[in-house]
Design a protein around this motif. Structure first.
Motif, PDB file in Angstrom:
ATOM      1  N   ALA A  23     -37.495  65.996  10.535  1.00 43.79           N
ATOM      2  CA  ALA A  23     -37.455  65.084  11.696  1.00 43.79           C
ATOM      3  C   ALA A  23     -36.238  64.164  11.579  1.00 43.79           C
ATOM      4  CB  ALA A  23     -38.740  64.273  11.755  1.00 43.79           C
ATOM      5  N   ALA A  24     -35.912  63.771  10.348  1.00 42.98           N
ATOM      6  CA  ALA A  24     -34.757  62.880  10.158  1.00 42.98           C
ATOM      7  C   ALA A  24     -33.437  63.594  10.462  1.00 42.98           C
ATOM      8  CB  ALA A  24     -34.753  62.342   8.730  1.00 42.98           C
ATOM      9  N   MET A  25     -33.431  64.915  10.357  1.00 44.90           N
ATOM     10  CA  MET A  25     -32.193  65.665  10.624  1.00 44.90           C
ATOM     11  C   MET A  25     -31.877  65.708  12.122  1.00 44.90           C
ATOM     12  SD  MET A  25     -31.195  66.572   7.579  1.00 44.90           S
ATOM     13  CE  MET A  25     -29.851  67.726   7.838  1.00 44.90           C
ATOM     14  N   GLN A  26     -32.857  65.296  12.944  1.00 37.91           N
ATOM     15  CA  GLN A  26     -32.645  65.350  14.402  1.00 37.91           C
ATOM     16  C   GLN A  26     -31.909  64.098  14.865  1.00 37.91           C
ATOM     17  OE1 GLN A  26     -36.621  66.124  15.837  1.00 37.91           O
ATOM     18  NE2 GLN A  26     -36.729  67.910  14.506  1.00 37.91           N
ATOM     19  N   ALA A  27     -30.619  64.052  14.591  1.00 37.90           N
ATOM     20  CA  ALA A  27     -29.814  62.876  14.944  1.00 37.90           C
ATOM     21  C   ALA A  27     -28.413  63.344  15.315  1.00 37.90           C
ATOM     22  CB  ALA A  27     -29.755  61.927  13.751  1.00 37.90           C
ATOM     23  N   ASP A  28     -27.671  62.451  15.962  1.00 37.47           N
ATOM     24  CA  ASP A  28     -26.293  62.818  16.328  1.00 37.47           C
ATOM     25  C   ASP A  28     -25.433  62.979  15.068  1.00 37.47           C
ATOM     26  OD1 ASP A  28     -26.831  62.510  19.150  1.00 37.47           O
ATOM     27  OD2 ASP A  28     -26.893  60.340  18.754  1.00 37.47           O
ATOM     28  N   PHE A  29     -25.692  62.102  14.094  1.00 33.68           N
ATOM     29  CA  PHE A  29     -24.957  62.163  12.821  1.00 33.68           C
ATOM     30  C   PHE A  29     -25.951  62.051  11.677  1.00 33.68           C
ATOM     31  CE2 PHE A  29     -22.140  60.428  16.007  1.00 33.68           C
ATOM     32  CZ  PHE A  29     -21.050  61.271  15.890  1.00 33.68           C
ATOM     33  N   VAL A  30     -25.740  62.843  10.648  1.00 33.04           N
ATOM     34  CA  VAL A  30     -26.587  62.773   9.456  1.00 33.04           C
ATOM     35  C   VAL A  30     -25.657  62.516   8.269  1.00 33.04           C
ATOM     36  CG1 VAL A  30     -28.143  64.044   7.937  1.00 33.04           C
ATOM     37  CG2 VAL A  30     -28.300  64.367  10.414  1.00 33.04           C
ATOM     38  N   VAL A  31     -25.921  61.450   7.537  1.00 35.65           N
ATOM     39  CA  VAL A  31     -25.079  61.116   6.379  1.00 35.65           C
ATOM     40  C   VAL A  31     -25.907  61.290   5.111  1.00 35.65           C
ATOM     41  CG1 VAL A  31     -23.705  59.330   5.241  1.00 35.65           C
ATOM     42  CG2 VAL A  31     -23.751  59.463   7.747  1.00 35.65           C
ATOM     43  N   ILE A  32     -25.423  62.120   4.191  1.00 35.03           N
ATOM     44  CA  ILE A  32     -26.143  62.377   2.943  1.00 35.03           C
ATOM     45  C   ILE A  32     -25.658  61.389   1.883  1.00 35.03           C
ATOM     46  CG2 ILE A  32     -26.771  64.134   1.231  1.00 35.03           C
ATOM     47  CD1 ILE A  32     -27.340  64.975   4.114  1.00 35.03           C
ATOM     48  N   ALA A  33     -26.607  60.611   1.330  1.00 41.70           N
ATOM     49  CA  ALA A  33     -26.234  59.595   0.335  1.00 41.70           C
ATOM     50  C   ALA A  33     -27.225  59.550  -0.827  1.00 41.70           C
ATOM     51  CB  ALA A  33     -26.129  58.230   1.018  1.00 41.70           C
ATOM     52  N   VAL A  34     -27.855  60.694  -1.119  1.00 40.90           N
ATOM     53  CA  VAL A  34     -28.812  60.727  -2.245  1.00 40.90           C
ATOM     54  C   VAL A  34     -28.062  60.984  -3.555  1.00 40.90           C
ATOM     55  CG1 VAL A  34     -30.816  61.547  -0.931  1.00 40.90           C
ATOM     56  CG2 VAL A  34     -29.201  63.210  -1.864  1.00 40.90           C
ATOM     57  N   PRO A  35     -28.645  60.601  -4.702  1.00 41.35           N
ATOM     58  CA  PRO A  35     -28.010  60.956  -5.976  1.00 41.35           C
ATOM     59  C   PRO A  35     -28.064  62.470  -6.187  1.00 41.35           C
ATOM     60  CG  PRO A  35     -29.893  59.457  -6.301  1.00 41.35           C
ATOM     61  CD  PRO A  35     -29.894  59.855  -4.871  1.00 41.35           C
ATOM     62  N   GLY A  36     -27.115  63.004  -6.951  1.00 45.15           N
ATOM     63  CA  GLY A  36     -27.137  64.438  -7.265  1.00 45.15           C
ATOM     64  C   GLY A  36     -28.117  64.725  -8.389  1.00 45.15           C
ATOM     65  N   GLY A  37     -28.207  66.001  -8.768  1.00 46.40           N
ATOM     66  CA  GLY A  37     -29.093  66.376  -9.878  1.00 46.40           C
ATOM     67  C   GLY A  37     -30.140  67.369  -9.414  1.00 46.40           C
ATOM     68  N   ALA A  38     -30.972  67.786 -10.377  1.00 46.30           N
ATOM     69  CA  ALA A  38     -31.944  68.844 -10.095  1.00 46.30           C
ATOM     70  C   ALA A  38     -32.896  68.460  -8.965  1.00 46.30           C
ATOM     71  CB  ALA A  38     -32.735  69.154 -11.361  1.00 46.30           C
ATOM     72  N   GLY A  39     -33.254  67.187  -8.867  1.00 44.70           N
ATOM     73  CA  GLY A  39     -34.232  66.748  -7.872  1.00 44.70           C
ATOM     74  C   GLY A  39     -33.749  66.852  -6.434  1.00 44.70           C
ATOM     75  N   THR A  40     -32.451  66.896  -6.223  1.00 48.92           N
ATOM     76  CA  THR A  40     -31.936  66.936  -4.837  1.00 48.92           C
ATOM     77  C   THR A  40     -31.109  68.198  -4.564  1.00 48.92           C
ATOM     78  OG1 THR A  40     -30.031  65.620  -5.533  1.00 48.92           O
ATOM     79  CG2 THR A  40     -31.873  64.418  -4.527  1.00 48.92           C
ATOM     80  N   ARG A  41     -31.054  69.121  -5.533  1.00 48.75           N
ATOM     81  CA  ARG A  41     -30.240  70.335  -5.320  1.00 48.75           C
ATOM     82  C   ARG A  41     -30.774  71.108  -4.114  1.00 48.75           C
ATOM     83  NH1 ARG A  41     -29.796  72.198 -10.555  1.00 48.75           N
ATOM     84  NH2 ARG A  41     -28.236  70.550 -10.742  1.00 48.75           N
ATOM     85  N   ASN A  42     -29.841  71.453  -3.189  1.00 45.99           N
ATOM     86  CA  ASN A  42     -30.199  72.191  -1.959  1.00 45.99           C
ATOM     87  C   ASN A  42     -31.278  71.484  -1.124  1.00 45.99           C
ATOM     88  OD1 ASN A  42     -28.319  74.149  -2.373  1.00 45.99           O
ATOM     89  ND2 ASN A  42     -29.718  75.560  -3.383  1.00 45.99           N
ATOM     90  N   LEU A  43     -31.348  70.161  -1.227  1.00 45.98           N
ATOM     91  CA  LEU A  43     -32.273  69.397  -0.376  1.00 45.98           C
ATOM     92  C   LEU A  43     -31.997  69.714   1.100  1.00 45.98           C
ATOM     93  CD1 LEU A  43     -34.336  66.945  -0.162  1.00 45.98           C
ATOM     94  CD2 LEU A  43     -32.325  65.489   0.082  1.00 45.98           C
ATOM     95  N   ILE A  44     -30.704  69.788   1.418  1.00 47.58           N
ATOM     96  CA  ILE A  44     -30.333  70.124   2.797  1.00 47.58           C
ATOM     97  C   ILE A  44     -30.113  71.638   2.833  1.00 47.58           C
ATOM     98  CG2 ILE A  44     -28.732  69.627   4.699  1.00 47.58           C
ATOM     99  CD1 ILE A  44     -30.434  67.192   3.667  1.00 47.58           C
ATOM    100  N   ASP A  45     -31.199  72.337   3.104  1.00 45.92           N
ATOM    101  CA  ASP A  45     -31.157  73.804   3.099  1.00 45.92           C
ATOM    102  C   ASP A  45     -31.063  74.317   4.542  1.00 45.92           C
ATOM    103  OD1 ASP A  45     -33.647  73.216   4.089  1.00 45.92           O
ATOM    104  OD2 ASP A  45     -34.774  74.105   2.437  1.00 45.92           O
ATOM    105  N   ALA A  46     -31.181  75.651   4.677  1.00 48.21           N
ATOM    106  CA  ALA A  46     -31.030  76.247   6.015  1.00 48.21           C
ATOM    107  C   ALA A  46     -32.039  75.651   6.997  1.00 48.21           C
ATOM    108  CB  ALA A  46     -31.202  77.761   5.914  1.00 48.21           C
ATOM    109  N   ALA A  47     -33.271  75.413   6.533  1.00 45.94           N
ATOM    110  CA  ALA A  47     -34.300  74.892   7.446  1.00 45.94           C
ATOM    111  C   ALA A  47     -33.948  73.469   7.896  1.00 45.94           C
ATOM    112  CB  ALA A  47     -35.654  74.906   6.750  1.00 45.94           C
ATOM    113  N   ALA A  48     -33.449  72.657   6.971  1.00 46.36           N
ATOM    114  CA  ALA A  48     -33.069  71.283   7.342  1.00 46.36           C
ATOM    115  C   ALA A  48     -31.902  71.316   8.325  1.00 46.36           C
ATOM    116  CB  ALA A  48     -32.700  70.487   6.096  1.00 46.36           C
ATOM    117  N   LEU A  49     -30.932  72.201   8.062  1.00 46.84           N
ATOM    118  CA  LEU A  49     -29.770  72.295   8.963  1.00 46.84           C
ATOM    119  C   LEU A  49     -30.207  72.791  10.343  1.00 46.84           C
ATOM    120  CD1 LEU A  49     -27.230  73.763   6.393  1.00 46.84           C
ATOM    121  CD2 LEU A  49     -27.039  71.532   7.526  1.00 46.84           C
ATOM    122  N   ALA A  50     -31.185  73.699  10.352  1.00 45.90           N
ATOM    123  CA  ALA A  50     -31.667  74.254  11.630  1.00 45.90           C
ATOM    124  C   ALA A  50     -32.342  73.175  12.476  1.00 45.90           C
ATOM    125  CB  ALA A  50     -32.631  75.400  11.368  1.00 45.90           C
ATOM    126  N   ALA A  51     -32.800  72.103  11.839  1.00 48.25           N
ATOM    127  CA  ALA A  51     -33.451  71.024  12.591  1.00 48.25           C
ATOM    128  C   ALA A  51     -32.433  70.134  13.317  1.00 48.25           C
ATOM    129  CB  ALA A  51     -34.301  70.185  11.638  1.00 48.25           C
TER     130      ALA A  51
END
Ligand code: DGY
Length: 315
Positions: A195-223
């Motif tokens: 639901a958060a991906m449904q915006a005019d602009f999406v800015v990714i600002a999470v820390p890196g690492g195993a917990g966030t790897r591929n957080l923005i996947d195909a399904a998130a991009l499709a939203a």
């Protein structure tokens, strides 16, 4: 105290380090391999590493003399912190206010460049192909008053939110792992990533690492809506790069502004071919005073170790 500095620092930072410690300044621009990291851990009392230095579990397997990795940078996903701890090595980072502001500024640079097609315009002009002003030439997206979703509302996410709200009158919404009682400005927390991906602009600002790897996947991009632009100033592997390329190629999103890549310094040719992608070489904190502030913060952590004091910035 013997200190190994893995990359060239600014003159101010190197002078400070040399004034206090027996320093070895490595001049190779490439990151340390796990074997080189292991050698540094075995030979020095402390190491000042940075992005790209492979302090993986393998690096801590042998004899370890070092007691601190005073990382230069806020992100430390190149360090296996659990392996470091198990080997008796503390880790610190550099969450300097200058770093926060500079990285947020770079997010806005990417957002504006991508929305307003600044890269494409500059390429056109430099190629000598600009034939003059046209009412319909290089039409991009208007930024003021639009909706921005910030994924990760930590220090940098909040600094981006302030710029979007106060500077551009944007509606701010955000996705954050934990609830945030007071984001410091009018902003709506959204519990569901898609639901958060449904915006005019999406800015990714999470820390890196195993917990966030591929957080923005195909399904998130499709939203994302077809006119949406994705901005990444976090770590490259937070976004599934192949899925992002597919989304840009299919036109299911309008653009991407990237400062970070999954396998830096490698940037996929398919991304470079994308006219709607703004691609910067990890410039987030690239200003001398910012790098000075980061280096002096790493220096303070080394001083604390030498004096037996608590580290100011442990991770
Ligand atoms: C950091 O501090 O982690 C940045 O990515 C370096 O600019």
């Amino acid at each position: 105290m013997r200190v190994f500095v893995t990359r060239q620092m600014t003159a101010r930072v190197e002078a400070a380090l040399a004034s206090a410690f027996d320093c070895t300044f490595r001049r190779d621009p490439a990151g340390l391999t796990p074997a080189e990291a292991a050698a540094a851990l075995a030979d020095y009392d402390a190491v000042l590493p940075t992005l790209g230095d492979a302090f993986t579990a393998e690096a801590f397997a042998g004899p370890v003399r070092a007691r601190l990795l005073a990382n230069f940078g806020v992100g430390y996903n190149h360090i296996d912190v659990a392996a470091a701890r198990a080997a008796g090595v503390a880790v610190s980072n550099t969450p300097a206010p200058e770093l926060t502001d500079a990285t947020a500024d770079l997010a806005m640079t990417l957002l504006l460049m991508t929305a307003r097609r600044a890269g494409a315009g500059e390429r056109l002009l430099r190629a000598g192909q600009w034939t003059g002003w046209q009412p319909t030439q290089l039409l991009g997206a208007h930024v003021s008053g639009k909706t921005v979703s910030i994924i990760g509302m930590g220090r940098i996410g909040r600094a981006v939110a302030r710029r979007c709200h106060h500077g551009f009158g944007m509606r701010v919404q955000f996705f954050n792992r934990s609830p945030l009682a007071d984001p410091g400005l009018p902003a709506v927390q959204i519990a569901d990533l898609r639901a958060a991906m449904q915006a005019d602009f999406v800015v990714i600002a999470v820390p890196g690492g195993a917990g966030t790897r591929n957080l923005i996947d195909a399904a998130a991009l499709a939203a994302m809506p077809a006119h949406g632009c994705l901005i990444n100033i976090a770590r490259g592997d937070v976004v599934d790069e192949a899925a992002l390329i597919a989304a840009l190629e299919a036109g299911s999103i309008a653009g991407a502004g990237l400062d970070v890549y999954a396998r830096e310094p490698e940037v996929p040719a398919a991304l470079i071919a994308q006219e709607r992608a703004t691609l910067l070489p990890h410039l987030g904190t690239a200003a001398e005073e910012v790098r000075d502030a980061m280096g002096m913060m790493a220096f303070d952590n080394l001083l604390a170790l030498a004096a037996g004091r608590d580290l100011p910035n442990p991770v």
